[in-house]
Design an enzyme around this catalytic site. Structure first.
Site, PDB file in Angstrom:
ATOM      1  N   LYS A   6       0.462  -1.313  -0.134  1.00 13.51           N
ATOM      2  CA  LYS A   6       0.513   0.240   0.182  1.00 13.51           C
ATOM      3  C   LYS A   6       1.382   1.479  -0.075  1.00 13.51           C
ATOM      4  CE  LYS A   6      -4.039   3.116   2.584  1.00 13.51           C
ATOM      5  NZ  LYS A   6      -3.318   3.915   2.281  1.00 13.51           N
ATOM      6  N   ARG A  27      -7.167  17.698   1.172  1.00 12.94           N
ATOM      7  CA  ARG A  27      -7.889  17.307   1.497  1.00 12.94           C
ATOM      8  C   ARG A  27      -9.076  17.681   2.870  1.00 12.94           C
ATOM      9  NH1 ARG A  27      -8.379  11.909   0.015  1.00 12.94           N
ATOM     10  NH2 ARG A  27      -7.515  11.511   1.666  1.00 12.94           N
ATOM     11  N   GLU A  61      -2.445  12.981  -5.796  1.00 17.45           N
ATOM     12  CA  GLU A  61      -1.635  12.300  -4.714  1.00 17.45           C
ATOM     13  C   GLU A  61      -0.274  12.490  -4.936  1.00 17.45           C
ATOM     14  OE1 GLU A  61      -3.038   9.809  -1.729  1.00 17.45           O
ATOM     15  OE2 GLU A  61      -4.285  10.848  -2.689  1.00 17.45           O
TER      16      GLU A  61
END
Length: 73
Positions: A6, A27, A61
């Site tokens: 991940k 965000r 990202e």
């Protein structure tokens, strides 16, 4: 079973006006993000100015790899 590595980063929104980076925000809590424009302007990979003089918003990202992290600390 499926196992995969991940990769975790943080979400960024980059706002350009007439081709110039005007704001970079996270965000945050989903409604209100933190203004990180000063820090993002130091990132070599983020263009401060676009070739085309467009007004646009980009979401993506941001990831800092361990090798890059180790260069700073």
């Amino acid at each position: 079973y499926l196992v995969s590595e991940k990769v975790d980063g943080f979400s960024l929104e980059l706002k350009y006006e007439k081709g110039k980076l005007t704001q970079a925000i996270t965000r945050g809590d989903g409604l209100i993000g933190d203004d990180v424009t000063v820090n993002v302007k130091k990132m070599k990979q983020v263009p401060l100015e676009l070739k085309n003089k467009i007004t646009a918003t980009f979401r993506g990202e941001s990831v800092l790899f361990i090798n890059d992290f180790n260069e700073f600390f």
